[in-house]
Design an enzyme around this catalytic site. Sequence first.
Site, mmCIF file in Angstrom:
data_model
loop_
_atom_site.group_PDB
_atom_site.id
_atom_site.type_symbol
_atom_site.label_atom_id
_atom_site.label_comp_id
_atom_site.label_asym_id
_atom_site.label_seq_id
_atom_site.Cartn_x
_atom_site.Cartn_y
_atom_site.Cartn_z
ATOM 1 N N GLY A 21 0.769 -1.353 0.080
ATOM 2 C CA GLY A 21 0.170 0.098 -0.165
ATOM 3 C C GLY A 21 0.924 1.410 0.052
ATOM 4 C CE1 TYR A 159 -6.803 3.132 9.285
ATOM 5 C CE2 TYR A 159 -8.564 4.839 8.405
ATOM 6 C CZ TYR A 159 -7.462 4.189 8.572
ATOM 7 O OH TYR A 159 -6.472 4.869 7.523
ATOM 8 N N PRO A 197 -4.317 -2.333 -0.901
ATOM 9 C CG PRO A 197 -2.551 -4.048 -1.262
ATOM 10 C CD PRO A 197 -2.833 -2.421 -1.210
ATOM 11 C CD1 TRP A 201 -5.589 -5.570 5.234
ATOM 12 C CD2 TRP A 201 -4.147 -6.126 3.839
ATOM 13 N NE1 TRP A 201 -4.650 -4.522 5.332
ATOM 14 C CE2 TRP A 201 -3.717 -4.893 4.458
ATOM 15 C CE3 TRP A 201 -3.362 -6.476 2.951
ATOM 16 C CZ2 TRP A 201 -2.636 -4.228 4.088
ATOM 17 C CZ3 TRP A 201 -2.064 -6.116 2.603
ATOM 18 C CH2 TRP A 201 -1.664 -4.857 3.105
#
Length: 349
Positions: A21, A159, A197, A201
């Site tokens: 990333g 997050y 990505p 994930w």
Amino acid sequence: MTLAEHERQKPVAVVTGASAGIGRAIAVAFARRGYRVALLARSPEGLDGALHDVKQAGGEPFELVTDVAKAAEVFAAAEAVIARWGRIHVWVNDAMETVVGPVDSIAPEEFRRVTEVTYLGVVHGTLAALRHMRPRDEGHIVQIGSALAYRAIPLQSAYCAAKFAIRGFTDSLRAELIHDGSGIRLTMAQLPGVNTPQFDWSHMHLAYRHQPIGTVYEPEAIAEKIVGAVHAGRARRELWLGAPTIESIIGAMVAPGLLDRYLAHNAYEKQISRDPVRPGDPDELLGPDDRDHGAHGRFAWRAKDSVVAVDPAYLRGGAAFAGLALVAGLLWGASRRGNGARSRDRSKM
């Protein structure tokens, strides 16, 4: 200058989350500028891929398998870099984890892991960098933030909370560095959605993978702006990248309640893609995957290759000027009305 002396003069950058990333793209961007780059991440396979990319870009890589949630591993990695190259010029804190789902579907241990990697990983990296930058009174620490550090959205509470915490930690440290008259520079880059990505994930509590909302950017575009900020003559306090970031942050400041309602109706279902979560899909919250995922995700078809970067100091300066102009205009108008009233009073005498 001998070849050995020239090699010793090369600057050193440390990048966490460097296996994939944005972190991987940043590592390559530093390599293109002749840096020696220490690559920190949990995935040996991803680090091997990043090492290859850095070499191809002309840099000198040093891979270090590191879990940033564990302070001892981060400090040990920093010591290894010093033992190998003698100093650290730039430290970039990029490692992150996320879990996607409604708040009450997320387990306490999942909140803990996201916090330990995304927030405490930044704390550990910053402390490790300061330990080696303080004696020289120089260096640059870059925190990879997000528009979500100002404006949280549904389904990503863990997050968003971690990114808010990074901003608070960074602001506190910045004030301390100013108090000390330190030469260490500190920048937080607030990012938009990026084609990485991450969206493949993330730990999901929904049947389908999540996706970025609105405009998406390629990681190389983001990396170039971040590395450019490190080389800017003036230290950037913050860097806002991409129109969605600018709009989100300003919206959060101007109309937070309106934005609550807008996001409730527009940022829930739109985060969910049509790609189902399948058995065997990578899940970084549970552990590093044994595959090299590279820098890019599955949204190349909609990702932009360039991104606008704004130093909010200029926006704040413009807003302050506009505010002063407005106040001056109001005072001038009030003065005109007062003078007019006095003139009429005198005419009646």
